[in-house]
Design a protein around this motif. Structure first.
Motif, PDB file in Angstrom:
ATOM      1  N   SER A  93       0.834  -1.204   0.000  1.00  0.00           N
ATOM      2  CA  SER A  93       0.000   0.000   0.000  1.00  0.00           C
ATOM      3  C   SER A  93       0.871   1.257   0.000  1.00  0.00           C
ATOM      4  CB  SER A  93      -0.931  -0.004   1.214  1.00  0.00           C
ATOM      5  OG  SER A  93      -1.740   1.144   1.211  1.00  0.00           O
ATOM      6  N   THR A 136      -6.995   5.554  -3.213  1.00  0.00           N
ATOM      7  CA  THR A 136      -7.746   4.337  -2.972  1.00  0.00           C
ATOM      8  C   THR A 136      -9.128   4.496  -3.587  1.00  0.00           C
ATOM      9  OG1 THR A 136      -8.479   5.142  -0.819  1.00  0.00           O
ATOM     10  CG2 THR A 136      -6.509   3.760  -0.850  1.00  0.00           C
ATOM     11  N   THR A 157     -12.499   1.746  -5.476  1.00  0.00           N
ATOM     12  CA  THR A 157     -13.042   0.402  -5.647  1.00  0.00           C
ATOM     13  C   THR A 157     -13.135   0.081  -7.134  1.00  0.00           C
ATOM     14  OG1 THR A 157     -15.316   1.198  -5.615  1.00  0.00           O
ATOM     15  CG2 THR A 157     -14.405   0.450  -3.514  1.00  0.00           C
ATOM     16  N   ARG A 195     -14.652  -4.022  -5.132  1.00  0.00           N
ATOM     17  CA  ARG A 195     -13.525  -4.454  -4.303  1.00  0.00           C
ATOM     18  C   ARG A 195     -12.530  -3.298  -4.136  1.00  0.00           C
ATOM     19  NH1 ARG A 195     -13.397 -10.153  -3.815  1.00  0.00           N
ATOM     20  NH2 ARG A 195     -14.866 -11.142  -5.231  1.00  0.00           N
ATOM     21  N   PRO A 196     -11.844  -3.252  -2.994  1.00  0.00           N
ATOM     22  CA  PRO A 196     -10.848  -2.199  -2.790  1.00  0.00           C
ATOM     23  C   PRO A 196      -9.764  -2.247  -3.858  1.00  0.00           C
ATOM     24  CG  PRO A 196     -11.250  -3.413  -0.756  1.00  0.00           C
ATOM     25  CD  PRO A 196     -11.946  -4.163  -1.858  1.00  0.00           C
ATOM     26  N   ARG A 242      -4.735  -3.754  -7.468  1.00  0.00           N
ATOM     27  CA  ARG A 242      -5.439  -4.113  -6.246  1.00  0.00           C
ATOM     28  C   ARG A 242      -4.838  -5.391  -5.685  1.00  0.00           C
ATOM     29  NH1 ARG A 242      -9.538  -8.080  -5.930  1.00  0.00           N
ATOM     30  NH2 ARG A 242      -9.939  -9.186  -7.870  1.00  0.00           N
TER      31      ARG A 242
END
Length: 117
Positions: A7, A18, A20, A24-25, A36
């Motif tokens: 990260s 950040t 989605t 999903r992140p 991701r």
């Protein structure tokens, strides 16, 4: 490499945020998918130069690199976060980032290790 280190690496690229993707992140650059972590197997989704490049990675380091059927037709490889070489990952993510980031940002970007060169 840990997920936290990944990260930090991803967010070190300017204008990365950040977000989605498909619920999903993920991380995005200029609103576009960057990468991701797949929660299913703690692998990072990495765009590479070509399908041939991906296949070479799969053959050379099967303990680190793999794909699923979902990614088979794309120049994407899945890299296990715990085993991926951080230097390789930074360089590969940098190539993807340069394709996504606005030109005004890439023109002023200083590649790590080249400051003052």
């Amino acid at each position: 490499m840990t997920p936290a280190e990944l990260s930090d690496l991803v967010l070190s690229f300017p204008e990365t945020e950040t977000g989605t993707s498909y619920g999903r992140p993920s991380w995005k650059v200029a609103g576009k998918f960057f990468t991701r972590i797949r929660s299913e197997d703690d692998s990072v989704v990495v765009y590479v130069d070509s399908l041939d490049h991906r296949d070479m990675l799969l053959e050379a380091e099967p303990d680190t690199f793999h794909i699923t059927d979902h990614y088979r037709g794309y120049p994407i490889v899945l890299a296990r976060v715990s085993g991926v070489d951080p230097v390789w990952l930074r360089a590969t993510l940098e190539k993807r980032w340069l394709k996504l980031v606005p030109k005004r940002v890439s023109k002023t970007y200083v590649f790590p290790g080249t400051a003052g060169v």
